[in-house]
Structures are given as structure tokens and as C-alpha cells.
Design an enzyme around this catalytic site. Structure first.
Site, mmCIF file in Angstrom:
data_model
loop_
_atom_site.group_PDB
_atom_site.id
_atom_site.type_symbol
_atom_site.label_atom_id
_atom_site.label_comp_id
_atom_site.label_asym_id
_atom_site.label_seq_id
_atom_site.Cartn_x
_atom_site.Cartn_y
_atom_site.Cartn_z
ATOM 1 N N GLU A 1 3.304 -2.143 1.845
ATOM 2 C CA GLU A 1 3.017 -2.134 3.283
ATOM 3 C C GLU A 1 3.167 -0.753 3.905
ATOM 4 O O GLU A 1 2.345 -0.317 4.695
ATOM 5 C CB GLU A 1 3.941 -3.107 4.019
ATOM 6 C CG GLU A 1 3.593 -4.562 3.819
ATOM 7 C CD GLU A 1 4.489 -5.477 4.644
ATOM 8 O OE1 GLU A 1 4.721 -5.154 5.831
ATOM 9 O OE2 GLU A 1 4.950 -6.491 4.102
ATOM 10 N N ASP B 1 6.179 -6.646 1.526
ATOM 11 C CA ASP B 1 7.585 -6.969 1.795
ATOM 12 C C ASP B 1 7.935 -8.409 1.414
ATOM 13 O O ASP B 1 7.089 -9.308 1.481
ATOM 14 C CB ASP B 1 7.898 -6.756 3.277
ATOM 15 C CG ASP B 1 7.983 -5.271 3.637
ATOM 16 O OD1 ASP B 1 7.979 -4.436 2.716
ATOM 17 O OD2 ASP B 1 8.047 -4.954 4.836
ATOM 18 N N TYR C 1 16.700 -4.968 1.707
ATOM 19 C CA TYR C 1 15.769 -5.402 2.746
ATOM 20 C C TYR C 1 16.523 -5.856 3.984
ATOM 21 O O TYR C 1 17.562 -6.528 3.891
ATOM 22 C CB TYR C 1 14.892 -6.534 2.219
ATOM 23 C CG TYR C 1 13.690 -6.800 3.077
ATOM 24 C CD1 TYR C 1 12.792 -5.777 3.368
ATOM 25 C CD2 TYR C 1 13.455 -8.056 3.612
ATOM 26 C CE1 TYR C 1 11.689 -6.010 4.164
ATOM 27 C CE2 TYR C 1 12.347 -8.301 4.402
ATOM 28 C CZ TYR C 1 11.469 -7.268 4.681
ATOM 29 O OH TYR C 1 10.376 -7.504 5.475
#
Length: 694
Positions: A7, A83, A296
Site C-alpha cells: 500500500e 496491510d 502494525y
């Protein structure tokens, strides 16, 4: 050649280096497609065909898509590595659709940190796109489009509010309801007994508890005076309680708790926390190598991987000793939690905040330090405190002293929650007495609840189940952008327009803005992800009743009356009224759209009292794009201008002749005063100060 699509471009070079020359890594720059504004009501959804979405490639992504298509045609294999959350899964699916990839077989990589080990493991264990997860995201997007478009159009027409939405309006109601509670609060009078005593040659405060009957409240001056007048010159110890208590460390961060702690300790807004943490996740340059520093950042879970726990435990033993190794925290996951990834933690325990401080901005360093220390501290042994609680008596009235001291620091060697330290820890026995030094009664009034901070709103959103980690910051940003809330020192107050919007929506659409309903809808949408239901089923049950409510709203909801100015339109003779636009209030004809007259307001010229250094004409204040600046009144013949901020700085003289945005200020050098450019050292223009001729 194998094409890997992520991304964010910030990840590309790092992942490229980990994978080698056989791979080419490119970024989609987020979503490449979204719902169009075609179809019934501009929804971009075919509501008569099982709510089939109509997707278009975003205008700003057409060049990116063309490049990805060209590379995909040349590639032996295309691997999707977006993601690891619902939005990332949807982006992978859209890429597969646009690039004509086989959904059933195409490789989808999932990794939660940008490290060589994580990328290598993901490549060795690919999966396919999770279509249930994609369907869940798609249903959310369609639902939000339906609610947002239809409700926004209604409130815009009736009450001139800019938007409404499923999560946005439920969150706004929380703030408005709380403000109502504050505004309706009636202060109650009460009194505090303030006493001080001498203990071990130190003056300490002694806390009033009650009279012997156990009455604690003091509601009048008369009661307070009675107590003060009854107190003798000494306190007597009537009981002592000694104990040892353990204080456990908190679990590692998830999205909401990171945003709350960053606000409390660093005064970061939710948007700033999201931005800075994203940069730490995507990585920074350390010794010439791009390195991901944390896992993350959008997660509902406080779970730590067994691999990390093993490494962190070894680090604690190595750094602090065996006695400081604690137990693994079993965090409580919300019933509505989804995207339950690992907690937010550092990717390396030996990459301490101090060791990489030179590579980080101050904001990055401070946030990384919070994340790093909280994660490791969560695995350290509890702090132990010795607690001393002393009950005192003075002429029938009960007082109390509390002392505590740390006897084992535990996790506090690394992460401290309470900065207060006990100054004394006395040796006292029952029946001991000590001197009363001072006594006063102080009038007090109960205070209303504190206004909500961003962190508190996020906490409530998570607690109730409104929104998800990926939407907390954007929801709050929308409320600010729409001017539904104002912010002062990090605390929210609902605006007049925000309050009106919430009241109207609550009156005509009570279910939609109800927090419980919104949380229940989130749960239903999560059930799509779990394969328990379908998006068509949920959207079908929702659409017709909601559409009927909107249609009724157009009939039942009273529109705001336009306020007349007392003037008549010079074009058609209808009254002129005040209206609200994107740039604030303006005056226009009430006969719109038949008459489009807008009155141009005559702006008062504000002179600064100074003359233009270039042509000698008076300087005036002007506004462009909402920003004030100083300009020559001789414009357009003379184009001299300077920002108001620069004009107000001391010793301003004139515009620099060598650079566009510089200005000359009076400076002192080795040989006296001179004029130098404010853009020094980029611009080194200097002039002598001319002496005035009398």
C-alpha cells in the site's frame, strides 16, 4: 520478475531489499477504486440487484493503475502484500479485479511488522484473499454510503448541516449528551476540613474522615465551624494497618490505548498519534538501512506473539535480572473486537529508544519510547509497595494518614505510571500522639464532569463498540472539519451547529445515532467476516426501513428559517437573507435558485500606519485564503506584500531584494548594526543602515 504490491511507498525499498533482485515492489498508494456516484441517488450501488456495487478507479490513481497493469503483464507472478486488516484485504481484492488475477489462487502475503524475518515468513506461508473479510468491508462501505448520502442530503437541506453518518453521528451524540450534562449541572455547596500536624519535624496534611457516628458530609458553614471549634491540640493514633500490595503493569498497547496514553503523556491528538505511529511502522533510515520499528498499528488485541515474549523475557533477564521477569498479561478482548492482530510492540528489544534517538524526530522518539517501554514492562514483575494506613482521633472526630513506599520497583524500572514519591514513612504506634499545627474549614462547590478529550472519546467509542481502530482518528477529524465540535486545550465542546444536528437526528432517526444500535450494526457486519451471514441479507433488512425514515424526514422535519437582513434583492425584489457557505456566512436572495444574486460585502480598509518601503503609499491589511497579510494600497501597480507574522516581528525594515519571501531585519555584527535577510543562511543579502539626513 515477480511483482509485489504493497500500500505505502515507504515500505517498497525495505521489502525490495529483503526479497532480492528477482522481485519488484510497487505501492498502490491505498485504495485504487471506490464506489461511483452513479445509480439511484448517486449511491454507486444497484439497490435492485442485491446491492451490487458500481466501482470506478479513483482519478488520482489512474496513473498508478496503468503502471501496475504494465508491470503485471511483464511479471511471471503478482503477489499482493497490502496491510493486514479489513481495508488492506479489500485493496488486495480490488487490485486482483483490476489486474485480472485469479482470486482463488493468487498469493496474498500477511505480515505485521516490516522486518526481514516477518517478510520471509510471509513469503514462505502465503494465503489467498479472504473473501469474507472483503465482503464485510464492502458491506460497511455500502452501508456508510447509503446512510451518509441520504442523511447528509436531508440535514443539509433542512438545517444546513454539512454531513451525517453512521459512526460520525453516534459519536457526536456522545459529546452532545455529555455537554448537556455539564450545562445542566447545579453546583452543591460543601465544606472541607483542612488540618496539618507535626510529624518527625515535618508538617504534613491530615485527612478528615468523619465524626464518630460515621457522618462524612459537611454541608454548611455551621457544621464546619462546629468541627473546627471542637478540635483539640493533639491527634491520637487509634489503629494502624500495615500491608504489602502488588501493582501489576498494564498490558501492551492496542490502537485505542496508545491514542489515550499519547494524549495524556505527550498531548498528541488522535490524528497525530496515527500519523507518527504509521511512520514508525513503515520504518525509518537507521545507519543507511530502512527499518520498521513497531508492529502494525491498527489492532484491538493486547496479545503478544510467543516469539516476542521469548525474546523480551531474555532481554529483561539480561538487562534487569531474573527477579524482574513477570508473567504474560492476558488482555481482555472486547466482545466486538475484530482484526485481532498482535499488540503494538517494538520489532526489536535491543533497538532501544535511546540507541536510535539520533535517527528519530522528537515526536517519533517520544511515541516510540512509550510503545517500547510499555511492551517490555508488560512482561516484567509487579511493583511491590508497603502501605501504612493510620486512623487518628481528635475529640470524637476521625482522621486518616496514608503512606506507601516501594519495596520492589518491578516494571517501574522501565515504565512509570505514577510519578509521586513518598517523602516520609514514619514509625508510629497505637496511642501515640502528635501536635495539631493548623485547622481551617474551606467552602467548596461540586464541579461538573470534565469535558471529553479526544482520548476519552476514543475510549468510549471502543467501550461501546462504535467504529473500529482504523476509524477512530478519521471520525474525530470529521467532527472537527464539519465544525460540529470545537477544541480547546484538547477538550471538546459541541458547537451550536453540532448540537442542533445531534438533536434533530436523535428526534427523527433515534436508532441510527444510538450508540447501542451502531455497536449492534458493527457486530452484524463482523458476522459477515465470520461467514455467519451475507452482506445482501444485512443490507436488504436495513435499506427499505431506512429509506422510509428518510422520506418521512423530508415531510416531518422543519427546515431552518432563513434570517432576513431587512434589505430587498436589487435584481428581483425578494428579501435578502443570511446563508451559510463553506467560507462562512454571506447574504443572498431568498428567491434562490430562480435568483442567484449574492451581495458583495464592502470590506473596510484597515491601514497599518506605515508606508510601503518600495513606493511610499500606505500599507493595508488584506485577507486571501483565510490568511492575513500586509500589502501596498497601490496594488496592482505596486505588488509589495509581506505576511502579517513577519510584519509583526521586531526590527522589520523592508523586503529582501534577493529572495522572494525574505525580509530585512536589523542585526548586530562585529562592526555594529546592519540589515540582514531573515532567510539567512539560505540568503546572505546584507545592507548598511543608511544614516538619516536631518
Amino acid at each position: 520478475m515477480k511483482l509485489v504490491i504493497v500500500e505505502s511507498p515507504a515500505k517498497c525499498n525495505t521489502i525490495q531489499r529483503y526479497l532480492g533482485e528477482e522481485y519488484v515492489v510497487k505501492a498502490s498508494l491505498g485504495h485504487i477504486r471506490d464506489l461511483s456516484t452513479r445509480g439511484r441517488g448517486g449511491l454507486g450501488v444497484d439497490v435492485d440487484n442485491e446491492f451490487a456495487p458500481i466501482y470506478i478507479i479513483n482519478k488520482d490513481k489512474q496513473k498508478v493503475v496503468k503502471e501496475l497493469k504494465d508491470l503485471a503483464r511483464k511479471a511471471d507472478e503478482v503477489i499482493l502484500a497490502t496491510d493486514p486488516d479489513r481495508e488492506g484485504e479489500a485493496i488486495a481484492w480490488h487490485l486482483a479485479q483490476v489486474l485480472n488475477l485469479n482470486i482463488e489462487t493468487n498469493k496474498r502475503l500477511e505480515f505485521h511488522e516490516i522486518t526481514r524475518e516477518s517478510i520471509t515468513n510471509a513469503l514462505a506461508n502465503p494465503r489467498t484473499i479472504d473473501l469474507n473479510l472483503v465482503s464485510s468491508q464492502e458491506a460497511r462501505r455500502i452501508l456508510d454510503r447509503i446512510i451518509g448520502f441520504k442523511l447528509s442530503a436531508l440535514v443539509n437541506r433542512k438545517i444546513h448541516s454539512k454531513s451525517a453518518g453512521r459512526v460520525q453521528s453516534a459519536t457526536l451524540k456522545l459529546i452532545v449528551d455529555h455537554d448537556d450534562e455539564i450545562n445542566s449541572f447545579v453546583p452543591q455547596e460543601y465544606y472541607e476540613i483542612l488540618t496539618e500536624a507535626k510529624l518527625d519535624n515535618e508538617i504534613i496534611k491530615v485527612n478528615y474522615v468523619s465524626d464518630k457516628a460515621g457522618n462524612k458530609d459537611i454541608n454548611s458553614q455551621k457544621e464546619a465551624d462546629k468541627i473546627i471549634n471542637s478540635l483539640g491540640n493533639t491527634f491520637k493514633v487509634i489503629s494502624i494497618d500495615r500491608s504489602v500490595k502488588s501493582v501489576e503493569s498494564k498490558p501492551p498497547f492496542k490502537t485505542s490505548t496508545l491514542q489515550q496514553e499519547a494524549f495524556a503523556k505527550l498531548h498528541f491528538s488522535t490524528a497525530k498519534t496515527a500519523s507518527v505511529s504509521q511512520s514508525l511502522y513503515e520504518g525509518i533510515q537507521i545507519n543507511g538501512e530502512h527499518t520498521g520499528l513497531i508492529t502494525y498499528i491498527r489492532t484491538d488485541d493486547t496479545r503478544l506473539s510467543s516469539t516476542y515474549v521469548e525474546k523480551a523475557t531474555a532481554y529483561i533477564k539480561e538487562t534487569f535480572g531474573q527477579d524482574f521477569i513477570g508473567t504474560i498479561k492476558k488482555g481482555k478482548i472486547s466482545v466486538l473486537a475484530q482484526e485481532a492482530h498482535e499488540a503494538i510492540r517494538p520489532t526489536s528489544n535491543h533497538r532501544t529508544p535511546e540507541s536510535i534517538r539520533q535517527y528519530l524526530s522528537p515526536d517519533q522518539y517520544n511515541l516510540y519510547k512509550l510503545i517500547y517501554r510499555r511492551a517490555i514492562a508488560s512482561l516484567m514483575k509487579a511493583k511491590k509497595q508497603e502501605v501504612l494506613s493510620i486512623n487518628l482521633e481528635n475529640n470524637g472526630y476521625i482522621f486518616k494518614l496514608n503512606f506507601n513506599r516501594t519495596i520492589f520497583p518491578g516494571y517501574e524500572l522501565l515504565y512509570k505510571y505514577d510519578e509521586e514519591e513518598q517523602t516520609i514513612f514514619p514509625s508510629i504506634n497505637v496511642n501515640d500522639t502528635f501536635e495539631l499545627v493548623s485547622k481551617t474549614a474551606e467552602q467548596k462547590f461540586t464541579v461538573p464532569p470534565a469535558r471529553y478529550s479526544e482520548a476519552k472519546v476514543v475510549s468510549l467509542m471502543e467501550e461501546i463498540g462504535i467504529g473500529r481502530p482504523s476509524t477512530y482518528a478519521s471520525t474525530i477529524a470529521t467532527l472537527k472539519k464539519r465544525k460540529y465540535v470545537s477544541e480547546d486545550k484538547g477538550l471538546f465542546t459541541s458547537t451550536e451547529q453540532g448540537t442542533k444536528t445531534s438533536i434533530v437526528l436523535n428526534k427523527y432517526f433515534p436508532e441510527i445515532v444510538d450508540a447501542k444500535y451502531t455497536a449492534d450494526m458493527e457486530s452484524k457486519l463482523d458476522s459477515i467476516q465470520e461467514g455467519k451471514t451475507t452482506s445482501t441479507e444485512i443490507l436488504t433488512k436495513f435499506y427499505k426501513p431506512f429509506t422510509k425514515m428518510v422520506e418521512d424526514g423530508y415531510v416531518r422535519m422543519y427546515a431552518d428559517e432563513l434570517v432576513p437582513t431587512g434589505e430587498m434583492c436589487p435584481k428581483c425584489g425578494h428579501p435578502l437573507v443570511y446563508k451559510e457557505g463553506k467560507n462562512g456566512k454571506f447574504i443572498a436572495c431568498s428567491n434562490y435558485p430562480d435568483c442567484t444574486y449574492v451581495k458583495k460585502e464592502a470590506k473596510e480598509v484597515v491601514y497599518t500606519g506605515e508606508n510601503c518601503p518600495e513606493c511610499g503609499k500606505p500599507l493595508v491589511e488584506r485577507i486571501k485564503n483565510g490568511k492575513k497579510f500586509i500589502a501596498c494600497s497601490g496594488y496592482p501597480k505596486c505588488k509589495y506584500h509581506v505576511s502579517l507574522a513577519k510584519q509583526n516581528e521586531p526590527e522589520y525594515v523592508k523586503k529582501c531584494p534577493d529572495c522572494e519571501d525574505g525580509y530585512l531585519v536589523k542585526k548586530k555584527g562585529s562592526y555594529g548594526y546592519f540589515l540582514g535577510c531573515s532567510n539567512y543562511p539560505k540568503c546572505k543579502h546584507m545592507e548598511k543602515i543608511k544614516k538619516r539626513k536631518d
